[in-house]
Design a protein around this motif. Structure first.
Motif, PDB file in Angstrom:
ATOM      1  N   ILE A   1       0.848  -1.201   0.000  1.00  7.57           N
ATOM      2  CA  ILE A   1       0.000   0.000   0.000  1.00  7.57           C
ATOM      3  C   ILE A   1       0.887   1.255   0.000  1.00  7.57           C
ATOM      4  N   GLY A   2       1.934   1.246   0.824  1.00  7.28           N
ATOM      5  CA  GLY A   2       2.864   2.371   0.851  1.00  7.28           C
ATOM      6  C   GLY A   2       3.491   2.638  -0.509  1.00  7.28           C
ATOM      7  N   HIS A   3       3.913   1.575  -1.194  1.00  6.40           N
ATOM      8  CA  HIS A   3       4.527   1.723  -2.522  1.00  6.40           C
ATOM      9  C   HIS A   3       3.521   2.246  -3.545  1.00  6.40           C
ATOM     10  N   ILE A   4       2.285   1.796  -3.439  1.00 11.41           N
ATOM     11  CA  ILE A   4       1.246   2.294  -4.354  1.00 11.41           C
ATOM     12  C   ILE A   4       0.991   3.785  -4.102  1.00 11.41           C
ATOM     13  N   ILE A   5       1.017   4.186  -2.838  1.00  8.59           N
ATOM     14  CA  ILE A   5       0.829   5.605  -2.524  1.00  8.59           C
ATOM     15  C   ILE A   5       2.028   6.426  -3.011  1.00  8.59           C
ATOM     16  N   PHE A   6       3.247   5.887  -2.887  1.00  7.80           N
ATOM     17  CA  PHE A   6       4.416   6.574  -3.451  1.00  7.80           C
ATOM     18  C   PHE A   6       4.261   6.716  -4.965  1.00  7.80           C
ATOM     19  N   LEU A   7       3.793   5.651  -5.607  1.00  8.59           N
ATOM     20  CA  LEU A   7       3.549   5.690  -7.054  1.00  8.59           C
ATOM     21  C   LEU A   7       2.585   6.824  -7.391  1.00  8.59           C
ATOM     22  N   LYS A   8       1.512   6.933  -6.625  1.00  4.84           N
ATOM     23  CA  LYS A   8       0.536   8.004  -6.849  1.00  4.84           C
ATOM     24  C   LYS A   8       1.182   9.375  -6.650  1.00  4.84           C
ATOM     25  N   ALA A   9       2.045   9.497  -5.641  1.00  4.55           N
ATOM     26  CA  ALA A   9       2.743  10.771  -5.392  1.00  4.55           C
ATOM     27  C   ALA A   9       3.619  11.139  -6.589  1.00  4.55           C
ATOM     28  N   PHE A  10       4.394  10.180  -7.078  1.00  2.00           N
ATOM     29  CA  PHE A  10       5.281  10.450  -8.220  1.00  2.00           C
ATOM     30  C   PHE A  10       4.474  10.853  -9.452  1.00  2.00           C
ATOM     31  N   MET A  11       3.364  10.141  -9.669  1.00  5.19           N
ATOM     32  CA  MET A  11       2.533  10.436 -10.840  1.00  5.19           C
ATOM     33  C   MET A  11       1.816  11.773 -10.700  1.00  5.19           C
ATOM     34  N   SER A  12       1.642  12.265  -9.464  1.00  9.59           N
ATOM     35  CA  SER A  12       0.967  13.556  -9.276  1.00  9.59           C
ATOM     36  C   SER A  12       1.817  14.717  -9.801  1.00  9.59           C
ATOM     37  N   LEU A  13       3.096  14.473 -10.020  1.00 13.96           N
ATOM     38  CA  LEU A  13       3.990  15.542 -10.475  1.00 13.96           C
ATOM     39  C   LEU A  13       3.963  15.726 -11.993  1.00 13.96           C
ATOM     40  N   TYR A  14       4.136  14.642 -12.753  1.00 15.89           N
ATOM     41  CA  TYR A  14       4.218  14.736 -14.219  1.00 15.89           C
ATOM     42  C   TYR A  14       3.406  13.668 -14.941  1.00 15.89           C
ATOM     43  N   GLY A  15       2.497  13.033 -14.250  1.00 14.96           N
ATOM     44  CA  GLY A  15       1.710  11.979 -14.876  1.00 14.96           C
ATOM     45  C   GLY A  15       2.497  10.673 -14.917  1.00 14.96           C
ATOM     46  N   PHE A  16       1.996   9.742 -15.702  1.00 12.24           N
ATOM     47  CA  PHE A  16       2.633   8.431 -15.826  1.00 12.24           C
ATOM     48  C   PHE A  16       3.773   8.532 -16.834  1.00 12.24           C
ATOM     49  N   LEU A  17       4.995   8.274 -16.374  1.00 13.03           N
ATOM     50  CA  LEU A  17       6.177   8.390 -17.231  1.00 13.03           C
ATOM     51  C   LEU A  17       6.513   7.026 -17.827  1.00 13.03           C
ATOM     52  N   LYS A  18       6.781   7.019 -19.125  1.00 12.24           N
ATOM     53  CA  LYS A  18       7.000   5.750 -19.833  1.00 12.24           C
ATOM     54  C   LYS A  18       8.456   5.612 -20.261  1.00 12.24           C
ATOM     55  N   ASN A  19       9.354   5.550 -19.297  1.00 14.33           N
ATOM     56  CA  ASN A  19      10.774   5.380 -19.573  1.00 14.33           C
ATOM     57  C   ASN A  19      11.062   3.882 -19.683  1.00 14.33           C
ATOM     58  N   THR A  20      11.155   3.399 -20.896  1.00 14.58           N
ATOM     59  CA  THR A  20      11.287   1.967 -21.170  1.00 14.58           C
ATOM     60  C   THR A  20      12.594   1.395 -20.646  1.00 14.58           C
ATOM     61  N   ILE A  21      13.674   2.139 -20.746  1.00  6.01           N
ATOM     62  CA  ILE A  21      14.979   1.633 -20.300  1.00  6.01           C
ATOM     63  C   ILE A  21      14.954   1.348 -18.799  1.00  6.01           C
ATOM     64  N   VAL A  22      14.403   2.262 -18.030  1.00  2.00           N
ATOM     65  CA  VAL A  22      14.302   2.068 -16.579  1.00  2.00           C
ATOM     66  C   VAL A  22      13.452   0.837 -16.280  1.00  2.00           C
ATOM     67  N   LEU A  23      12.330   0.707 -16.946  1.00  2.00           N
ATOM     68  CA  LEU A  23      11.445  -0.441 -16.724  1.00  2.00           C
ATOM     69  C   LEU A  23      12.157  -1.757 -17.043  1.00  2.00           C
ATOM     70  N   ILE A  24      12.847  -1.809 -18.159  1.00  2.00           N
ATOM     71  CA  ILE A  24      13.555  -3.040 -18.551  1.00  2.00           C
ATOM     72  C   ILE A  24      14.614  -3.407 -17.511  1.00  2.00           C
ATOM     73  N   CYS A  25      15.372  -2.426 -17.028  1.00  2.00           N
ATOM     74  CA  CYS A  25      16.393  -2.693 -15.997  1.00  2.00           C
ATOM     75  C   CYS A  25      15.762  -3.244 -14.723  1.00  2.00           C
ATOM     76  N   LEU A  26      14.654  -2.649 -14.309  1.00  7.20           N
ATOM     77  CA  LEU A  26      13.974  -3.117 -13.093  1.00  7.20           C
ATOM     78  C   LEU A  26      13.411  -4.527 -13.272  1.00  7.20           C
ATOM     79  N   ILE A  27      12.848  -4.804 -14.423  1.00  2.33           N
ATOM     80  CA  ILE A  27      12.296  -6.142 -14.682  1.00  2.33           C
ATOM     81  C   ILE A  27      13.412  -7.184 -14.698  1.00  2.33           C
ATOM     82  N   ILE A  28      14.532  -6.855 -15.324  1.00  2.00           N
ATOM     83  CA  ILE A  28      15.673  -7.786 -15.354  1.00  2.00           C
ATOM     84  C   ILE A  28      16.149  -8.073 -13.923  1.00  2.00           C
TER      85      ILE A  28
END
Length: 183
Positions: free
Chosen positions: A88-115
């Motif tokens: 729940i805390g992480h989801i709320i942090f996600l909401k906080a981050f998205m409140s600044l610039y919306g949903f950011l689609k940085n593919t490189i960051v996502l791929i690194c995290l998934i790996i």
């Protein structure tokens, strides 16, 4: 006392508390019931001292859920409650981050995290037994939160986002490994 002095003082207390926690754990003393929640309380106080905004409110609420998670994980029977509180805390942090610039689609960051998550998960999934599904959802929550937090720095290189990025990376490393440390 001005705010910058208070924040610097609290950051020093956070570092000392965490180092104290690590040190006392390595020498066989168990002060985690005091030091772990105390470090999180100091982090909450740093957030309280920041400028008022929707972002700040979300961060403080997320940190309170993480404090609940920290306390719950101190007890063997609190594992599921701790996992849920952190998610729940992480989801709320996600909401906080998205409140600044919306949903950011940085593919490189996502791929690194998934790996990273796949590599970690491939070495540890056998330990999860019946908790496999809750832990997968927990890890997905961390990945989403980390993706958006790190993407803020990729979008706008500024001091606050450097701190967010560092915090998110540390949180991700600690919290993705948390289930295996506790099982």
């Amino acid at each position: 006392m001005n705010t910058i002095f208070k924040v610097n003082f609290l950051v020093r207390l956070i570092i000392l508390t965490v180092l104290g926690y690590i040190y006392t754990s390595t020498i066989g003393h168990d002060y985690r019931f005091i030091l772990k929640p105390l470090a999180t309380l100091f982090v909450i106080l740093v957030a309280v001292l920041s400028e008022n905004s929707t972002y700040k409110k979300h961060i403080i609420i997320g940190l309170v859920f993480c404090l609940v998670g920290d306390v719950a994980l101190l007890y063997t029977k609190g594992f599921i409650l701790g996992l849920i509180a952190f998610l729940i805390g992480h989801i709320i942090f996600l909401k906080a981050f998205m409140s600044l610039y919306g949903f950011l689609k940085n593919t490189i960051v996502l791929i690194c995290l998934i790996i990273y998550a796949i590599l970690f998960f491939s070495f540890t999934y056998k330990d999860f037994d019946v908790l496999l599904l809750p832990i997968v959802f927990y890890m997905l929550g961390i990945i989403l939160m980390a993706w958006q937090g790190i993407s803020l720095l990729a979008l706008k290189k500024s001091s606050p986002f450097i701190y967010v990025c560092c915090a998110v990376i540390l949180l991700s490393l600690i919290h993705i490994s948390e289930p295996t440390r506790l099982l």
